[in-house]
Scaffold this motif. Structure first.
Motif, short mmCIF file in Angstrom:
data_model
loop_
_atom_site.label_atom_id
_atom_site.label_comp_id
_atom_site.label_asym_id
_atom_site.label_seq_id
_atom_site.Cartn_x
_atom_site.Cartn_y
_atom_site.Cartn_z
N HIS A 256 26.20 35.25 23.45
CA HIS A 256 25.07 34.31 23.52
C HIS A 256 24.97 33.53 22.21
O HIS A 256 24.91 32.30 22.20
N HIS A 257 24.97 34.26 21.08
CA HIS A 257 24.78 33.59 19.79
C HIS A 257 25.95 32.69 19.43
O HIS A 257 25.76 31.65 18.80
N VAL A 258 27.16 33.08 19.84
CA VAL A 258 28.31 32.21 19.57
C VAL A 258 28.15 30.90 20.35
O VAL A 258 28.30 29.81 19.80
N THR A 259 27.82 31.02 21.64
CA THR A 259 27.64 29.82 22.47
C THR A 259 26.50 28.96 21.93
O THR A 259 26.63 27.74 21.81
N TRP A 260 25.39 29.61 21.59
CA TRP A 260 24.23 28.86 21.10
C TRP A 260 24.51 28.20 19.76
O TRP A 260 23.92 27.16 19.44
N SER A 261 25.43 28.79 18.96
CA SER A 261 25.77 28.20 17.66
C SER A 261 26.42 26.83 17.84
O SER A 261 26.30 25.97 16.96
N THR A 262 27.11 26.64 18.96
CA THR A 262 27.70 25.32 19.23
C THR A 262 26.57 24.30 19.38
O THR A 262 26.69 23.15 18.95
N ASN A 263 25.47 24.71 19.99
CA ASN A 263 24.34 23.79 20.18
C ASN A 263 23.54 23.57 18.90
O ASN A 263 22.96 22.50 18.71
N SER A 264 23.48 24.59 18.06
CA SER A 264 22.67 24.47 16.85
C SER A 264 23.53 24.05 15.66
O SER A 264 23.50 22.90 15.23
N ILE A 265 24.37 24.99 15.17
CA ILE A 265 25.16 24.72 13.96
C ILE A 265 26.06 23.50 14.13
O ILE A 265 26.11 22.63 13.26
N CYS A 266 26.77 23.43 15.27
CA CYS A 266 27.75 22.34 15.45
C CYS A 266 27.10 20.98 15.70
O CYS A 266 27.80 19.99 15.88
N HIS A 267 25.76 20.93 15.75
CA HIS A 267 25.10 19.63 15.76
C HIS A 267 24.43 19.36 14.41
O HIS A 267 23.69 18.40 14.27
N MET A 268 24.67 20.26 13.44
CA MET A 268 24.04 20.08 12.13
C MET A 268 25.05 20.01 11.00
O MET A 268 24.98 19.12 10.16
N ILE A 269 26.00 20.95 10.97
CA ILE A 269 26.88 21.09 9.81
C ILE A 269 28.35 20.93 10.22
O ILE A 269 28.75 21.45 11.27
N GLY A 270 29.13 20.28 9.39
CA GLY A 270 30.57 20.24 9.62
C GLY A 270 31.16 18.85 9.43
O GLY A 270 30.47 17.91 9.02
N GLU A 271 32.45 18.75 9.76
CA GLU A 271 33.19 17.50 9.59
C GLU A 271 33.01 16.62 10.82
O GLU A 271 32.89 17.12 11.94
N ARG A 272 33.04 15.30 10.59
CA ARG A 272 32.93 14.36 11.72
C ARG A 272 34.07 13.34 11.66
O ARG A 272 33.84 12.16 11.38
N PRO A 273 35.31 13.80 11.94
CA PRO A 273 36.45 12.88 11.83
C PRO A 273 36.53 11.86 12.98
O PRO A 273 37.24 10.86 12.86
N PHE A 274 35.79 12.10 14.07
CA PHE A 274 35.85 11.17 15.20
C PHE A 274 34.48 10.54 15.44
O PHE A 274 33.44 11.12 15.11
#
Ligand SMILES: [Zn+2]
Ligand SMILES: [Zn+2]
Length: 317
Positions: free
Chosen positions: A225-243
């Protein structure tokens, strides 16, 4: 967590005209089930930390937990997400049904509900209407903390039901998917009972059944659950945006392996139908690898693999 579906669904799906984004409210029983099946595994995950020391955690529990983590996790990423939501490839009928069942084992809702929510996420990503954007409350630290909680798990406690006739009419017209959908309570039962049965058989003890139920059932479900939800939370906040994408979706490398390649979320929003999300050098994407294996076996066709030309076009300036 099953959804009540009208018998005249197909007629309604055929009707033209805009459909409302929300189809209604969850009934009391469904709402209670959502709370139980999110909070009970979560409590187990929290309890797991002290329990791991000196309490029953054997190799059988670990092996079963890893197996069911991959089984249900890939069911969500390859089945629910890349196949049913985005049509990144076509699957032969037995595999299609099996992937829908595998995804159901993750206890993230039946396939049609999951797909409707996720297509709504893409349609309104990080704007009003997105069911789980962290950016809807503002950009102050307090607003972002609230946004993170909302995007991660708070959004699921909202009892509004995404309109399945608007966002998933194709799946509602698919008898096989509707069959898997209807039996969601059965798959939820099996995903908890099967680890216990296997753990009990391997150890030939009730204790072994109980520890496998705890680790490979409850703890594994909450961890996924937390891994899937991290895509919705963390991956819309932190990280690289090459595209270039219209939203804040980002590639967050630390989650690549645990999320089966789904944390390459910037490419995913830039090109949602692409079967591979980790398209750059060294970007591990287990889901794409499994789709590749299925393709070699002849179980899937029409896979939308990325091309150099398309990626160059999508690259952010
Ligand atoms: Zn997203
Ligand atoms: Zn998606």
């Amino acid at each position: 967590m099953t959804s009540t579906l009208d018998s005249d669904t197909a007629d309604k799906a055929d009707r033209v005209g805009p459909k409302p984004m929300i189809e209604g409210k969850r009934n009391r029983a469904t709402q209670i089930a959502v709370y139980i099946f999110i909070l009970l595994p979560f409590a187990a995950l929290v309890a797991a930390v002290p329990f791991a020391w000196g309490w029953g955690l054997g190799w059988t529990d670990i092996a079963l937990a890893v197996f069911f983590f991959y089984f249900s996790g890939l069911g969500v990423t390859v089945g629910y997400h890349r196949l049913f939501t985005h049509g990144s490839f076509k699957a032969k009928r037995p595999l299609k049904i099996f992937l829908a069942i595998m995804g159901s084992f993750a206890v993230q809702g039946p396939p049609v509900t999951w797909v409707a929510d996720h297509r709504r996420h893409h349609a309104f990503s990080d704007r009003e209407g997105d069911p789980h954007s962290p950016w809807l409350f503002g950009t102050s630290p307090a607003a972002l903390a609230k946004g993170f909680w909302h995007a991660h798990m708070g959004w699921m406690f909202d009892d509004s039901v995404t309109n399945k006739e608007r966002f998933a009419p194709d799946l509602m017209a698919d008898e096989d998917i509707m069959w898997v959908n209807r039996f969601f309570p059965l798959w939820t039962g099996l995903t908890l009972v099967l680890p216990a049965v296997l753990g009990g058989l391997v150890s030939w003890s009730w204790w072994g059944a109980l520890t496998a139920f705890f680790w490979a059932g409850l703890v594994r479900i909450s961890f996924l659950h937390h891994v899937t939800w991290s895509t919705n939370s963390i991956c819309h906040m932190i990280g690289e945006r090459p595209f270039a994408s219209r939203d804040k979706a980002a590639n967050f490398w630390p989650l690549a392996i645990l999320s089966f390649g789904e944390s390459w979320h910037n490419l995913h929003h830039a090109d949602p139908t692409c079967a591979r999300h980790g398209v750059q050098r060294g970007q591990i994407d287990t889901s794409a690898r499994l789709i590749w294996v299925f393709e070699k076996l002849g179980w899937v066709t029409d896979v939308r693999w990325p091309s150099e030309a398309r990626l160059a076009k999508l690259a952010a300036r």
